[in-house]
Each structure stands twice: as structure tokens, then as C-alpha cells.
Design a protein around this motif. Sequence first.
Motif, PDB file in Angstrom:
ATOM      1  N   LEU A 176       1.072  -0.994  -0.136  1.00 35.49           N
ATOM      2  CA  LEU A 176       0.168  -0.142   0.408  1.00 35.49           C
ATOM      3  C   LEU A 176       0.892   1.728  -0.271  1.00 35.49           C
ATOM      4  O   LEU A 176       0.794   1.674  -0.212  1.00 35.49           O
ATOM      5  CB  LEU A 176      -1.253   0.126   1.231  1.00 35.49           C
ATOM      6  N   GLN A 177       2.066   1.252   1.129  1.00 31.18           N
ATOM      7  CA  GLN A 177       2.569   2.956   1.226  1.00 31.18           C
ATOM      8  C   GLN A 177       3.648   2.449  -0.725  1.00 31.18           C
ATOM      9  O   GLN A 177       3.975   3.543  -0.839  1.00 31.18           O
ATOM     10  CB  GLN A 177       3.510   2.247   2.095  1.00 31.18           C
ATOM     11  N   ALA A 178       3.395   1.794  -0.617  1.00 33.47           N
ATOM     12  CA  ALA A 178       4.628   2.009  -2.056  1.00 33.47           C
ATOM     13  C   ALA A 178       3.646   2.804  -2.808  1.00 33.47           C
ATOM     14  O   ALA A 178       4.273   2.614  -3.983  1.00 33.47           O
ATOM     15  CB  ALA A 178       4.828   0.455  -2.760  1.00 33.47           C
ATOM     16  N   LEU A 179       2.994   2.849  -2.984  1.00 32.11           N
ATOM     17  CA  LEU A 179       2.015   3.406  -4.090  1.00 32.11           C
ATOM     18  C   LEU A 179       1.330   4.810  -3.874  1.00 32.11           C
ATOM     19  O   LEU A 179       1.169   5.127  -4.519  1.00 32.11           O
ATOM     20  CB  LEU A 179      -0.018   2.603  -4.094  1.00 32.11           C
ATOM     21  N   CYS A 180       2.638   5.038  -2.533  1.00 28.39           N
ATOM     22  CA  CYS A 180       1.375   6.680  -2.053  1.00 28.39           C
ATOM     23  C   CYS A 180       2.749   7.298  -2.404  1.00 28.39           C
ATOM     24  O   CYS A 180       4.255   6.885  -1.680  1.00 28.39           O
ATOM     25  CB  CYS A 180       1.798   6.472  -0.768  1.00 28.39           C
ATOM     26  N   LYS A 181       3.625   8.494  -2.741  1.00 28.93           N
ATOM     27  CA  LYS A 181       3.938   9.593  -2.850  1.00 28.93           C
ATOM     28  C   LYS A 181       4.769   9.785  -1.682  1.00 28.93           C
ATOM     29  O   LYS A 181       3.078   9.588   0.102  1.00 28.93           O
ATOM     30  CB  LYS A 181       4.224  11.184  -3.649  1.00 28.93           C
ATOM     31  N   THR A 182       5.979  10.137  -0.839  1.00 29.44           N
ATOM     32  CA  THR A 182       5.691  10.901   0.144  1.00 29.44           C
ATOM     33  C   THR A 182       6.603  12.474   0.178  1.00 29.44           C
ATOM     34  O   THR A 182       7.406  12.426  -0.950  1.00 29.44           O
ATOM     35  CB  THR A 182       7.193  10.252   1.283  1.00 29.44           C
ATOM     36  N   PRO A 183       5.726  13.627   0.238  1.00 31.82           N
ATOM     37  CA  PRO A 183       4.410  12.703   1.184  1.00 31.82           C
ATOM     38  C   PRO A 183       2.975  12.668  -0.153  1.00 31.82           C
ATOM     39  O   PRO A 183       3.474  13.075  -0.573  1.00 31.82           O
ATOM     40  CB  PRO A 183       4.079  14.312   1.964  1.00 31.82           C
ATOM     41  N   GLY A 184       2.734  11.960   0.937  1.00 32.04           N
ATOM     42  CA  GLY A 184       1.005  11.590  -0.176  1.00 32.04           C
ATOM     43  C   GLY A 184       0.148  11.229   1.142  1.00 32.04           C
ATOM     44  O   GLY A 184       0.599  11.152   2.844  1.00 32.04           O
ATOM     45  N   VAL A 185      -1.138  10.951   0.916  1.00 34.88           N
ATOM     46  CA  VAL A 185      -2.045  10.948   1.823  1.00 34.88           C
ATOM     47  C   VAL A 185      -3.301   9.466   1.633  1.00 34.88           C
ATOM     48  O   VAL A 185      -2.771   9.275   0.580  1.00 34.88           O
ATOM     49  CB  VAL A 185      -3.134  11.879   1.798  1.00 34.88           C
ATOM     50  N   ILE A 186      -3.187   8.725   2.767  1.00 36.47           N
ATOM     51  CA  ILE A 186      -3.747   6.946   2.034  1.00 36.47           C
ATOM     52  C   ILE A 186      -5.348   7.586   3.170  1.00 36.47           C
ATOM     53  O   ILE A 186      -4.865   7.567   4.130  1.00 36.47           O
ATOM     54  CB  ILE A 186      -3.432   6.587   3.357  1.00 36.47           C
ATOM     55  N   TYR A 187      -6.481   7.119   2.279  1.00 35.33           N
ATOM     56  CA  TYR A 187      -7.269   7.768   2.963  1.00 35.33           C
ATOM     57  C   TYR A 187      -8.273   6.083   3.314  1.00 35.33           C
ATOM     58  O   TYR A 187      -8.801   5.847   1.683  1.00 35.33           O
ATOM     59  CB  TYR A 187      -8.517   8.523   2.451  1.00 35.33           C
ATOM     60  N   ASP A 188      -8.211   5.178   3.850  1.00 37.77           N
ATOM     61  CA  ASP A 188      -8.610   3.787   3.885  1.00 37.77           C
ATOM     62  C   ASP A 188      -9.805   3.790   4.282  1.00 37.77           C
ATOM     63  O   ASP A 188     -10.866   3.864   5.833  1.00 37.77           O
ATOM     64  CB  ASP A 188      -7.753   3.275   5.306  1.00 37.77           C
ATOM     65  N   ILE A 189     -11.219   3.926   3.304  1.00 37.58           N
ATOM     66  CA  ILE A 189     -12.733   3.523   4.134  1.00 37.58           C
ATOM     67  C   ILE A 189     -12.959   2.590   4.755  1.00 37.58           C
ATOM     68  O   ILE A 189     -14.014   2.286   5.178  1.00 37.58           O
ATOM     69  CB  ILE A 189     -13.807   4.056   2.817  1.00 37.58           C
ATOM     70  N   LYS A 190     -12.266   1.294   3.901  1.00 42.76           N
ATOM     71  CA  LYS A 190     -12.511   0.190   4.416  1.00 42.76           C
ATOM     72  C   LYS A 190     -12.206  -0.208   5.991  1.00 42.76           C
ATOM     73  O   LYS A 190     -11.839  -0.940   6.247  1.00 42.76           O
ATOM     74  CB  LYS A 190     -12.320  -1.081   3.690  1.00 42.76           C
ATOM     75  N   GLY A 191     -10.917   0.379   6.621  1.00 41.51           N
ATOM     76  CA  GLY A 191     -10.512   0.412   7.181  1.00 41.51           C
ATOM     77  C   GLY A 191      -9.975  -1.415   7.231  1.00 41.51           C
ATOM     78  O   GLY A 191      -9.792  -2.318   8.024  1.00 41.51           O
ATOM     79  N   LEU A 192      -9.384  -1.606   5.948  1.00 39.85           N
ATOM     80  CA  LEU A 192      -7.829  -3.073   5.469  1.00 39.85           C
ATOM     81  C   LEU A 192      -6.928  -3.038   6.086  1.00 39.85           C
ATOM     82  O   LEU A 192      -6.879  -3.495   6.759  1.00 39.85           O
ATOM     83  CB  LEU A 192      -8.368  -2.822   3.744  1.00 39.85           C
ATOM     84  N   PHE A 193      -5.862  -2.038   6.170  1.00 40.68           N
ATOM     85  CA  PHE A 193      -5.226  -1.800   7.135  1.00 40.68           C
ATOM     86  C   PHE A 193      -5.270  -1.217   8.321  1.00 40.68           C
ATOM     87  O   PHE A 193      -5.571  -0.032   8.669  1.00 40.68           O
ATOM     88  CB  PHE A 193      -3.940  -0.729   5.708  1.00 40.68           C
ATOM     89  N   PRO A 194      -4.127  -1.322   8.804  1.00 44.39           N
ATOM     90  CA  PRO A 194      -3.699  -0.388  10.349  1.00 44.39           C
ATOM     91  C   PRO A 194      -4.050   0.931  10.405  1.00 44.39           C
ATOM     92  O   PRO A 194      -3.392   1.925   9.377  1.00 44.39           O
ATOM     93  CB  PRO A 194      -2.469  -1.598  10.823  1.00 44.39           C
ATOM     94  N   ARG A 195      -4.614   1.337  11.408  1.00 49.48           N
ATOM     95  CA  ARG A 195      -4.524   2.919  11.510  1.00 49.48           C
ATOM     96  C   ARG A 195      -3.524   3.585  11.677  1.00 49.48           C
ATOM     97  O   ARG A 195      -3.324   4.592  10.833  1.00 49.48           O
ATOM     98  CB  ARG A 195      -4.687   3.141  12.828  1.00 49.48           C
TER      99      ARG A 195
END
Length: 424
Positions: A398-417
Motif C-alpha cells: 500500500l505504501q509503495a503506491l503513495c508518494k512521500t509526502p502523500g495521503v492514504i484514506y482507508d474507507i474500508k479499514g483494511l489496513f492498520p490505523r
Amino acid sequence: MDLASRKIAIIGLGYVGLPLAVAFGVTRHVVGFDINQPRVDALKRGDDHTLEASSDEISAASRLTFTTDKADLRDCGIFIVTVPTPIDRANRPDLKPLIMASTLVGEVISPGAVVIFESTVYPGCTEEVCAPLIEKHSGLRYNEGFFLGYSPERINPGDREHRLQTIVKVTSGSTPEAAKGIDALYASIVPAGTHRTSSIAVAEAAKVIENTQRDLNIALMNELSLIFGKLGIDTSEVLEAAGTKWNFLRFTPGLVGGHCIGVDPYYLTHKAQELGYHPEVILAGRRINDGMGQHAADQTARLMMRKGIPVVGSRILVMGAAFKENCPDLRNSKVADIVAQLKEYNAGIDIWDPWVDAQECARAFGVASMKDIPDQRYDGVIVAVGHRQFRALGVDGLQALCKTPGVIYDIKGLFPRHVTDGRF
């Protein structure tokens, strides 16, 4: 009324009609009818894009034939209507498919036939709308020349555990004899059993409240998540704690779309308003659930701005387009609201969904979906659907898909907070 030897016609070969046709087609002569020629051609090849029936299951239904020719329906004695019953842009029942199907049945029906409706409707619709149409186009009189039944569908797309054969089937008929025959008909293919109601209207009402109840429970969770979000409290942690009580109902926040939960309550409220009653609780729940897609987009944009990431001109990945996990069904998917809102912010949108058809997604959302995992990094990533492929990514994927800085918004709660920036 003995229906055991009659040929069956299934009108509509979607998520509901095809499993029904396949189940009956193992032992009964069945004609599967649909107006969509490419769909019929695909089924003749054993290819079901809804994934509700495998090629082996279709082949095993050796007495099932598929057609778009209404002439092939004329020697059928049982008609089961499984067409969609959507809503229009004003959230009013759209009965056009049901009207077309009733008209079709009226044009081919023979005296003594039984017509069973499975499409979701408001209480009274089968006898107030469908029966007069069949009378008009057949010249037969209701409960003399033909009989009606209503048996609400309970298909859950993508669910391999709760299937037609494992879910108790609610049945009804327009006369005691018809009700008995219809109940026996379904009992022959549903080992889980049947539940015969006293009237068609009761069966119609049972269907709409099944999904209205679920809609309201999810609406409560969504409203709680909005409140807890303002308090800085993790909703999932609150629900986990509350769930330790034996009688706490385990619902979670989320996007409410699909062919049932986001639609059926409007059929009930439409009928209530016709009778002069304005439903308050049901419509309040609908308003909350219908607003959650826009809320997810707004929250993602706010989180990006807090990190100094311009939303205008950004690139955002939306993970999932289907209305629910592990199925290709795009009907009434609230992911479309997320995409539309982000487009209003002039963000660039990519959609990754390994389940849905890319061109169907393009028609529905204005963005074609990708089948394979993207090979680029994004300013924002929204986990909108809980597909198993997304769970399999793990935190690193998941983190590999996001830039740094970037934002991950998890609607389904699939991943740790701790690895996400926001969630419902």
C-alpha cells in the motif's frame, strides 16, 4: 395447483435470473430470456460476466436454453420475472423494466399460466401495476385466466456462501392454490426451505424492509463515524469496544450502493408518501449514506492540503470501483461520488479494480479502470473497496503506491490505523 410439469420462462438473466435459470435447468425445461443479445450469446458459450454461475454450472443445466426471441416463450406455463427495478435521478421508483416485462408476458401468456415476480417493488405494485398490464395485453382476467406470485430475490453478489439454494425463500400467491403451487416450485430447488406468506403484499413488504433495516443500521454507523471523526476518536476502536456487549449489533461504516440497500428504501418511502405519510427516519438514513462518498473525497482533499500537497493537478488513485468487495457489480456504486467530487477539485483520477470491466467503468465513472497494480506513485490513495487483492498488498504494498509526502484514506479499514491518514 400442480406446477411440476410446466415449462419455465425466466425473464431477465442478470444476477438474479441466471442462478434461478441454472438451478431449475438441471431438472426442468427452462427458457432463459433477455433483451441483451451479447449477454445471451455469452451465456450460450457458458460465459457469465457476473460470476454468479460458472461454465460448469451452466453446462450442468442441460435443459436450459437462452434466447432473445419472445416466440420461444409461448409454450411456457410459468413465467418468473427478474428484471431490475432501479430509481431515477429524483430517487423515485423506475418501473420501466418491470412494465416492459409485464407487457411481454401478456403478449405470450396462455390461459392458466402463473407469473411470479422477484424484482423488488413497493407493497401493492405486483397487483396494481403488473396484473393490469398482463390483462391488457393477454385478454385474460387476473385470477381466472392467469395467476400471480411474488417471491423476493435475496441474491448477494459475490457471496459464495449465501446462495440461492442456502437462503430461505419467501413465497406468495394470488390465490391459496397458486400460493401452494409456487411454494412447492421453489422448495424443489431451495434445500434451505421456504416461507409462505399470506399475501403478495406481505412478501413485497418483507423484501423492502430487509434492506431498509440494514441501510438504517449502516447510516447510524456512518453518522457515528462523522461525530467521532470530529472528536478525534477511532470509530473502529469504539465499535470493537462496544461489540464486547452480547447484544450489540455489529455494523460498520461504509459506502452504501448496489442494487438493493441503496435503492429498496426509496420504493417503500415512495409508497408511504403516496398514502400521505412522510417517512422521517428512513429518509434521514438515506441522506446520510448518500453523502458518504462526497465526505470521503472531501476528507482526502483536506488531508492533502494539511500536508501541503496541492489538490489541483494532483494524481489520486481510487482502489476499487465495484459497489462491494470481490464482485464485478458497478450498479449504484458510491465510488462514483468520490470520483465526481475529486474531479470538481481538478484532481487527476486513476481507478484500479481487478474485478470490473474497464469499459463499463469508463461508461459509469468517466474513468476506465486498471486490472493490474499501478506502476506509479500517487499524491493520494483512497481504499474504497475491500477486494481481496487489496488486502493481499499488505502495508508495504500500500505504501509503495503513495508518494512521500502523500495521503492514504482507508474507507474500508483494511489496513492498520498507523499507516493511514484517515478512515471512516
